[in-house]
Design a protein around this motif. Structure first.
Motif, PDB file in Angstrom:
ATOM      1  N   LEU C   6       0.859  -1.189   0.000  1.00  0.00           N
ATOM      2  CA  LEU C   6       0.000   0.000   0.000  1.00  0.00           C
ATOM      3  C   LEU C   6       0.894   1.237   0.000  1.00  0.00           C
ATOM      4  CD1 LEU C   6      -2.931   1.286   0.529  1.00  0.00           C
ATOM      5  CD2 LEU C   6      -2.232   1.356   2.928  1.00  0.00           C
ATOM      6  N   ASP C   7       0.531   2.215  -0.811  1.00  0.00           N
ATOM      7  CA  ASP C   7       1.211   3.513  -0.757  1.00  0.00           C
ATOM      8  C   ASP C   7       0.336   4.463   0.047  1.00  0.00           C
ATOM      9  OD1 ASP C   7       2.914   2.303  -2.513  1.00  0.00           O
ATOM     10  OD2 ASP C   7       2.796   3.849  -4.048  1.00  0.00           O
ATOM     11  N   LEU C   8       0.852   4.961   1.152  1.00  0.00           N
ATOM     12  CA  LEU C   8       0.109   5.946   1.933  1.00  0.00           C
ATOM     13  C   LEU C   8       0.748   7.310   1.722  1.00  0.00           C
ATOM     14  CD1 LEU C   8      -2.140   6.378   4.168  1.00  0.00           C
ATOM     15  CD2 LEU C   8      -0.260   6.311   5.816  1.00  0.00           C
ATOM     16  N   GLU C   9      -0.082   8.270   1.335  1.00  0.00           N
ATOM     17  CA  GLU C   9       0.426   9.629   1.174  1.00  0.00           C
ATOM     18  C   GLU C   9      -0.035  10.463   2.372  1.00  0.00           C
ATOM     19  OE1 GLU C   9      -0.998  11.726  -2.268  1.00  0.00           O
ATOM     20  OE2 GLU C   9       0.247  13.475  -1.789  1.00  0.00           O
ATOM     21  N   ILE C  10       0.889  11.188   2.969  1.00  0.00           N
ATOM     22  CA  ILE C  10       0.545  12.074   4.080  1.00  0.00           C
ATOM     23  C   ILE C  10       1.010  13.479   3.720  1.00  0.00           C
ATOM     24  CG2 ILE C  10       0.910  12.603   6.539  1.00  0.00           C
ATOM     25  CD1 ILE C  10       1.178   9.669   7.108  1.00  0.00           C
ATOM     26  N   LYS C  11       0.073  14.406   3.729  1.00  0.00           N
ATOM     27  CA  LYS C  11       0.433  15.798   3.457  1.00  0.00           C
ATOM     28  C   LYS C  11       0.792  16.451   4.785  1.00  0.00           C
ATOM     29  CE  LYS C  11      -2.094  16.358  -0.839  1.00  0.00           C
ATOM     30  NZ  LYS C  11      -0.827  16.243  -1.632  1.00  0.00           N
ATOM     31  N   LEU C  40       7.360  -0.905   7.002  1.00  0.00           N
ATOM     32  CA  LEU C  40       7.042   0.456   6.577  1.00  0.00           C
ATOM     33  C   LEU C  40       8.311   1.140   6.103  1.00  0.00           C
ATOM     34  CD1 LEU C  40       4.963   1.407   9.735  1.00  0.00           C
ATOM     35  CD2 LEU C  40       4.006   0.875   7.489  1.00  0.00           C
ATOM     36  N   SER C  41       8.261   1.753   4.926  1.00  0.00           N
ATOM     37  CA  SER C  41       9.427   2.463   4.377  1.00  0.00           C
ATOM     38  C   SER C  41       9.007   3.868   3.963  1.00  0.00           C
ATOM     39  CB  SER C  41       9.956   1.739   3.134  1.00  0.00           C
ATOM     40  OG  SER C  41      10.279   0.402   3.407  1.00  0.00           O
ATOM     41  N   ILE C  42       9.567   4.873   4.619  1.00  0.00           N
ATOM     42  CA  ILE C  42       9.298   6.235   4.171  1.00  0.00           C
ATOM     43  C   ILE C  42      10.286   6.548   3.052  1.00  0.00           C
ATOM     44  CG2 ILE C  42      10.731   7.402   5.915  1.00  0.00           C
ATOM     45  CD1 ILE C  42       8.439   9.550   5.983  1.00  0.00           C
ATOM     46  N   GLN C  43       9.766   7.144   1.976  1.00  0.00           N
ATOM     47  CA  GLN C  43      10.549   7.322   0.746  1.00  0.00           C
ATOM     48  C   GLN C  43      11.324   8.640   0.734  1.00  0.00           C
ATOM     49  OE1 GLN C  43      10.066   4.140   0.398  1.00  0.00           O
ATOM     50  NE2 GLN C  43      10.220   4.371  -1.803  1.00  0.00           N
ATOM     51  N   HIS C  44      11.666   9.143   1.904  1.00  0.00           N
ATOM     52  CA  HIS C  44      12.330  10.441   2.021  1.00  0.00           C
ATOM     53  C   HIS C  44      13.402  10.357   3.099  1.00  0.00           C
ATOM     54  CE1 HIS C  44       8.692  11.745  -0.108  1.00  0.00           C
ATOM     55  NE2 HIS C  44       8.050  10.993   0.759  1.00  0.00           N
ATOM     56  N   THR C  45      14.370  11.298   3.060  1.00  0.00           N
ATOM     57  CA  THR C  45      15.408  11.314   4.099  1.00  0.00           C
ATOM     58  C   THR C  45      15.382  12.622   4.888  1.00  0.00           C
ATOM     59  OG1 THR C  45      17.041  12.125   2.522  1.00  0.00           O
ATOM     60  CG2 THR C  45      16.928   9.736   2.839  1.00  0.00           C
ATOM     61  N   SER C  46      14.245  13.313   4.832  1.00  0.00           N
ATOM     62  CA  SER C  46      14.092  14.517   5.664  1.00  0.00           C
ATOM     63  C   SER C  46      12.810  14.441   6.489  1.00  0.00           C
ATOM     64  CB  SER C  46      14.119  15.778   4.794  1.00  0.00           C
ATOM     65  OG  SER C  46      13.168  15.701   3.758  1.00  0.00           O
ATOM     66  N   GLU C 122       7.780  14.805  10.756  1.00  0.00           N
ATOM     67  CA  GLU C 122       8.180  15.747   9.696  1.00  0.00           C
ATOM     68  C   GLU C 122       9.238  16.706  10.229  1.00  0.00           C
ATOM     69  OE1 GLU C 122       9.098  17.250   6.683  1.00  0.00           O
ATOM     70  OE2 GLU C 122       7.197  16.264   6.160  1.00  0.00           O
ATOM     71  N   HIS C 123      10.363  16.805   9.493  1.00  0.00           N
ATOM     72  CA  HIS C 123      11.464  17.669   9.931  1.00  0.00           C
ATOM     73  C   HIS C 123      11.592  18.946   9.098  1.00  0.00           C
ATOM     74  CE1 HIS C 123      12.498  14.310  12.393  1.00  0.00           C
ATOM     75  NE2 HIS C 123      12.809  13.555  11.377  1.00  0.00           N
ATOM     76  N   GLN C 128       4.784  19.583   2.656  1.00  0.00           N
ATOM     77  CA  GLN C 128       5.363  18.470   1.915  1.00  0.00           C
ATOM     78  C   GLN C 128       4.299  17.407   1.668  1.00  0.00           C
ATOM     79  OE1 GLN C 128       8.675  18.420   1.091  1.00  0.00           O
ATOM     80  NE2 GLN C 128       9.241  20.239   2.272  1.00  0.00           N
ATOM     81  N   SER C 129       4.520  16.615   0.640  1.00  0.00           N
ATOM     82  CA  SER C 129       3.702  15.426   0.432  1.00  0.00           C
ATOM     83  C   SER C 129       4.619  14.224   0.612  1.00  0.00           C
ATOM     84  CB  SER C 129       3.104  15.449  -0.981  1.00  0.00           C
ATOM     85  OG  SER C 129       2.476  14.223  -1.228  1.00  0.00           O
ATOM     86  N   ARG C 130       4.308  13.378   1.611  1.00  0.00           N
ATOM     87  CA  ARG C 130       5.206  12.291   1.984  1.00  0.00           C
ATOM     88  C   ARG C 130       4.596  10.942   1.635  1.00  0.00           C
ATOM     89  NH1 ARG C 130      10.018  14.678   2.574  1.00  0.00           N
ATOM     90  NH2 ARG C 130      10.144  16.138   4.312  1.00  0.00           N
TER      91      ARG C 130
END
Lengths: 139, 139, 139
Positions: C6-11, C40-46, C122-123, C128-130
């Protein structure tokens, strides 16, 4: 493919590292797990799970001292102070380390380096009863 | 459901980030892994595994400098000093980052963000030989 | 043994903790997952993934404040400054916490402690759209 769970309770008395490598190895042996993953989840946010050196005990003392300096037990720094001066620092230390760790089992052996041990890292000062849930998935 | 293991050795020469994203992707391709998890375990407690930005190399320099300031190589701060001024800081940095990371594979592709790379983060100053154990579980 | 993604998008709108425990629980229910792991893998490094206390919201405020003090938004400290004063600190905070977390499901229930919630941390300062990728492996 089989799955199995275990609740491990560890009673803690203060800020220390509590090793549970042997409990993990024995669980693997007792159930004849051959290959798979063991996912560990600590059910608290004021204690952590870490893999650390199991040779020189001074490493553990230095680690505890370092984290206490990095995250001071000083109520003037925090809003959340009702649970004691060590509670908010404990939550922060938990975020700086881990609540979950996944280990691998290969040919019936837990994959850990020669000098690695598996520890519960207690961040609270008073006595606690901590629960870690083990989850094996493999064959 | 299949399981497979790989020992990856990385020779390091000082405090740097050593990328092994391509080694991981190639392992997936060579073995036709379709869907599953890859659990990575570094067999040491003075080097870590991290996912970081793979675009601007300055990010890695800043990261190394930051960790060196956060965990000073100053023997007067630690009891465990017999293995050199960089050893206890390396253990602490290892606890502040990760020894284990689980990645997912979907339709034959490693799930990583566009700007994410997979790195060994070396915390020791002298040359080292590091071992990371890969464990695929899936189909 | 089944696998599902599943892809979950969090704004996000600024430095906060965004809870997605319910989204995770609902995904388990909707798909009748019984036992297995959710990676769970977040696709960002910030931005990061963390498990934290879900009771007193002050804990989250203290956590954000602490991390901002620990990793100052001060461009004079970093080389990588082109993406704004909050970008390099965000990468560092990401390395101090987690990009991946593996949770367990037992008898159709997500294994989390009574006071534990699952959060995107969120840093960055701007909107952002995560994207977080969920991966279930089990039955």
């Amino acid at each position: 493919m089989k799955q199995q769970f275990l609740d491990l309770e560890i009673k803690t008395n203060g800020q220390k590292l509590y090793e549970f490598t042997n409990e993990t190895i024995n669980w693997i042996k007792d159930n004849n797990f051959m290959n798979g993953t063991i996912n560990l989840s600590i059910q608290h946010t004021s204690a952590s799970l870490i893999v650390q050196e199991n040779a020189d005990p001074d490493v553990q003392t230095d680690l505890i001292n370092y984290f206490n300096k990095l995250v001071p037990m000083d109520n003037s720094l925090y809003i959340h102070t009702t649970e004691g001066k060590d509670d908010m620092p404990a939550h922060i230390k938990s975020s700086l380390t881990n609540n979950q760790i996944t280990l691998s089992v290969k040919n019936g052996k837990l994959i850990l380096g020669t000098w690695q041990g598996l520890y519960l890292f207690e961040h609270r000062l008073a006595n606690q009863s901590r629960k870690i849930i083990f989850h094996f998935l493999g064959d």
